[in-house]
Design an enzyme around this catalytic site. Sequence first.
Site, PDB file in Angstrom:
ATOM      1  N   LEU A  23      -2.649  -1.169 -11.518  1.00 56.34           N
ATOM      2  CA  LEU A  23      -2.921   0.248 -11.246  1.00 56.34           C
ATOM      3  C   LEU A  23      -2.055   0.733 -10.079  1.00 56.34           C
ATOM      4  CD1 LEU A  23      -6.804   0.521 -11.606  1.00 56.34           C
ATOM      5  CD2 LEU A  23      -5.002   0.500 -13.355  1.00 56.34           C
ATOM      6  N   ARG A  30      -4.281   8.789   2.268  1.00 53.55           N
ATOM      7  CA  ARG A  30      -4.542   8.369   3.648  1.00 53.55           C
ATOM      8  C   ARG A  30      -3.295   7.821   4.355  1.00 53.55           C
ATOM      9  NH1 ARG A  30      -9.761   4.901   2.005  1.00 53.55           N
ATOM     10  NH2 ARG A  30      -8.785   5.171  -0.036  1.00 53.55           N
ATOM     11  N   GLN A  88      -0.722   8.138 -16.138  1.00 54.27           N
ATOM     12  CA  GLN A  88      -2.055   8.695 -15.901  1.00 54.27           C
ATOM     13  C   GLN A  88      -1.791  10.038 -15.219  1.00 54.27           C
ATOM     14  OE1 GLN A  88      -4.394   7.133 -12.695  1.00 54.27           O
ATOM     15  NE2 GLN A  88      -6.353   7.584 -13.699  1.00 54.27           N
ATOM     16  N   GLY A  93      -9.640   8.286 -11.440  1.00 59.03           N
ATOM     17  CA  GLY A  93     -10.356   7.092 -10.996  1.00 59.03           C
ATOM     18  C   GLY A  93      -9.801   5.821 -11.605  1.00 59.03           C
ATOM     19  N   GLU A 166     -19.813   1.962  -4.584  1.00 58.95           N
ATOM     20  CA  GLU A 166     -18.707   2.376  -3.722  1.00 58.95           C
ATOM     21  C   GLU A 166     -19.240   2.727  -2.323  1.00 58.95           C
ATOM     22  OE1 GLU A 166     -15.316   2.295  -4.333  1.00 58.95           O
ATOM     23  OE2 GLU A 166     -16.186   1.100  -5.937  1.00 58.95           O
ATOM     24  N   LYS A 363      34.510  -7.827   9.630  1.00 59.50           N
ATOM     25  CA  LYS A 363      34.170  -7.375   8.275  1.00 59.50           C
ATOM     26  C   LYS A 363      35.155  -7.970   7.295  1.00 59.50           C
ATOM     27  CE  LYS A 363      35.883  -4.486   5.896  1.00 59.50           C
ATOM     28  NZ  LYS A 363      36.665  -3.426   5.287  1.00 59.50           N
ATOM     29  N   ASN A 389      43.581 -17.352  18.684  1.00 56.72           N
ATOM     30  CA  ASN A 389      42.787 -16.623  19.678  1.00 56.72           C
ATOM     31  C   ASN A 389      43.084 -15.128  19.576  1.00 56.72           C
ATOM     32  OD1 ASN A 389      41.125 -16.912  22.302  1.00 56.72           O
ATOM     33  ND2 ASN A 389      42.784 -15.497  22.820  1.00 56.72           N
ATOM     34  N   SER A 417      45.534  -9.411  24.753  1.00 58.82           N
ATOM     35  CA  SER A 417      44.497  -8.390  24.841  1.00 58.82           C
ATOM     36  C   SER A 417      45.013  -7.014  24.468  1.00 58.82           C
ATOM     37  CB  SER A 417      43.965  -8.330  26.272  1.00 58.82           C
ATOM     38  OG  SER A 417      43.391  -9.574  26.586  1.00 58.82           O
TER      39      SER A 417
HETATM   40  C1  UD1 Z   1     -11.201   0.376  -4.936  1.00 54.93           C
HETATM   41  C2  UD1 Z   1     -12.541   0.014  -5.598  1.00 54.93           C
HETATM   42  C3  UD1 Z   1     -13.455  -0.600  -4.548  1.00 54.93           C
HETATM   43  C4  UD1 Z   1     -12.775  -1.827  -3.984  1.00 54.93           C
HETATM   44  C5  UD1 Z   1     -11.384  -1.522  -3.446  1.00 54.93           C
HETATM   45  C6  UD1 Z   1     -10.656  -2.802  -3.162  1.00 54.93           C
HETATM   46  C7  UD1 Z   1     -13.041   1.568  -7.406  1.00 54.93           C
HETATM   47  C8  UD1 Z   1     -13.739   2.798  -7.816  1.00 54.93           C
HETATM   48  N1  UD1 Z   1     -13.160   1.199  -6.128  1.00 54.93           N
HETATM   49  O1  UD1 Z   1     -11.454   1.352  -3.936  1.00 54.93           O
HETATM   50  O2  UD1 Z   1     -14.707  -0.964  -5.143  1.00 54.93           O
HETATM   51  O3  UD1 Z   1     -13.594  -2.382  -2.950  1.00 54.93           O
HETATM   52  O4  UD1 Z   1     -10.601  -0.797  -4.409  1.00 54.93           O
HETATM   53  O5  UD1 Z   1      -9.380  -2.565  -2.590  1.00 54.93           O
HETATM   54  O6  UD1 Z   1     -12.406   0.923  -8.229  1.00 54.93           O
HETATM   55  N2  UD1 Z   1      -5.533   4.208  -8.892  1.00 54.93           N
HETATM   56  C9  UD1 Z   1      -4.954   4.724 -10.033  1.00 54.93           C
HETATM   57  N3  UD1 Z   1      -5.492   5.830 -10.585  1.00 54.93           N
HETATM   58  C10 UD1 Z   1      -6.593   6.454 -10.102  1.00 54.93           C
HETATM   59  C11 UD1 Z   1      -7.167   5.930  -8.911  1.00 54.93           C
HETATM   60  C12 UD1 Z   1      -6.618   4.806  -8.340  1.00 54.93           C
HETATM   61  O7  UD1 Z   1      -3.979   4.188 -10.543  1.00 54.93           O
HETATM   62  O8  UD1 Z   1      -7.018   7.466 -10.679  1.00 54.93           O
HETATM   63  C13 UD1 Z   1      -4.946   3.015  -8.296  1.00 54.93           C
HETATM   64  C14 UD1 Z   1      -4.373   3.257  -6.905  1.00 54.93           C
HETATM   65  O9  UD1 Z   1      -2.997   3.566  -6.983  1.00 54.93           O
HETATM   66  C15 UD1 Z   1      -4.619   1.919  -6.217  1.00 54.93           C
HETATM   67  C16 UD1 Z   1      -5.818   1.349  -6.922  1.00 54.93           C
HETATM   68  O10 UD1 Z   1      -5.951   2.049  -8.132  1.00 54.93           O
HETATM   69  O11 UD1 Z   1      -3.502   1.062  -6.391  1.00 54.93           O
HETATM   70  C17 UD1 Z   1      -7.089   1.475  -6.100  1.00 54.93           C
HETATM   71  O12 UD1 Z   1      -7.350   2.843  -5.830  1.00 54.93           O
HETATM   72  P1  UD1 Z   1      -7.930   3.330  -4.438  1.00 54.93           P
HETATM   73  O13 UD1 Z   1      -8.108   4.796  -4.512  1.00 54.93           O
HETATM   74  O14 UD1 Z   1      -7.136   2.783  -3.334  1.00 54.93           O
HETATM   75  O15 UD1 Z   1      -9.377   2.653  -4.471  1.00 54.93           O
HETATM   76  P2  UD1 Z   1     -10.289   2.244  -3.223  1.00 54.93           P
HETATM   77  O16 UD1 Z   1     -10.959   3.441  -2.693  1.00 54.93           O
HETATM   78  O17 UD1 Z   1      -9.515   1.410  -2.295  1.00 54.93           O
HETATM   79 CA    CA Z   2      -7.365   0.869  -2.080  1.00 51.64          CA
END
Ligand code: UD1
Ligand code: CA
Length: 469
Positions: A23, A30, A88, A93, A166, A363, A389, A417
Amino acid sequence: MMQLALEGDVVSSEDPKLEIIVLAAGQGSRMRSHKPKVLHRLAGKPLLEHVLDTARALSPAAIHVVVGHGAEAVQAAVSATDLSFHQQTEQLGTGHAVSCALPSCHPDARVLVLFGDVPLMSGETLARLIERAADGPALLAAQLSEPAGYGRVLRDAAGNFAAVVEHADASAEQRTIKEVNTGVLVAPAELLGTLLAEVNNNNAQGEYYLPDALTQAVQRNIPVQLVVTGDAVEITGVNDRAQLQSLERAFQTRLADGLMADGVGVVDRLRIDIRGELQCGRDVEIDVNAVFEGQVVLGDGVKVGPNCLLKDAVVGPDTDIQAFCHIEGAAIGAGCRIGPYARLRPGTDLGAAARVGNFVETKNSVLGPGSKANHLAYIGDAEIGADSNVGAGTITCNYDGVDKHPTRIGDGVFVGSNSTLVAPVTLSDHSFVAAGSVVTEDVPEDQLALGRARQRNVSGWTPPGRKED
Ligand code: UD1
Ligand code: CA
């Protein structure tokens, strides 16, 4: 030579049933950056690339990468023939993200989900998880002393997996739970699809949560295996720059400890950075703030002084690299002395016992055995034999504004030099260039080149502004 592998240390034959979904569609708000989060670098490599290397080491049948935010940039940064990308378009999520790739998985596959922002997951841990997922879903959990921000694992009275809640949805009591969801899970593809179809977004973030698919499994009396790791580093997700920094340091100190275990002298394990692969012989000593990039090989007894950067370099035994050197794309022989403050650019090739001193830039040049350029010189596109040298302030004028030209210097040549060697030009063996010369013509063997105006002393001269007595 000892080798320090960064990751991907588990090598197995291809697992035809394993497919991996990574993912990488989230924005990473952040981080407060224009760059997609998974392209921020850890140990010089994008977070996502770490995850992909780990995935590859498991030899899966396919690797699917879900991209969305900054999709083009992400895809361009990691593109490779063994990856398939899935869009996506809206980040709804982690559960939704998995369902973007799932239709491309074989229905009989076991699907391993990895997060693009969890870069240091170890191959061993994943192998353990995959083993436990032989008959059904399995989730990787971790015990953390500071679990804030992570989803918490809820267990039933018998200690079996019940659900993940969560952080944003958790009660104060649930937030005291130290067992967290790492995000990594394995499940049969078809089952995962069925379970995800049941997941809704009635939660604090209005998202389709991936772990909720496992809650659905429990509701159908399908047990979910839990594998727990105590290693906080491997499961750490990067959500902000402070987490990235602390994970980088944790990773680097591990590399430093590995070097020391192999017999390398590291002056301060908190002040070394390896952004690639470093191989060291016996009794190598590395002083503070050394940065290694790409592939670097240090022979036995090499010393690297404080504040040096070495990138894609091979250094022969017993060579001494003194403070503040910048070395890139160079092959350095045995027993050389480099620096302090030397800059070796790509194509530099130094023979044994050569010396390149302070404020010397090289270089695409060869310095033969025992040759020296000890101070303030530019040596570009030059081939220098043995025991020559190059004096302070000497430069090769290798560029005429359009083309580059070579300078050839034989064995035992002495370049005085502040000489200007206008290329193309050849100084044959044992020739001698007088200090301050502009050399535009070849110098034959054993001859002296005097390429400067003769000094004339003017007697009875009065400096401007001074009154005569
Ligand atoms: C997520 C988990 C949490 C876990 C934590 C561990 C969920 C809902 N929560 O939270 O339980 O403790 O990771 O690190 O799964 N991403 C997508 N598409 C989306 C949302 C996210 O591809 O729509 C990808 C992000 O790019 C990232 C990963 O999923 O690489 C995790 O997403 P992030 O939003 O960082 O989840 P956390 O809040 O860290
Ligand atoms: Ca994360």
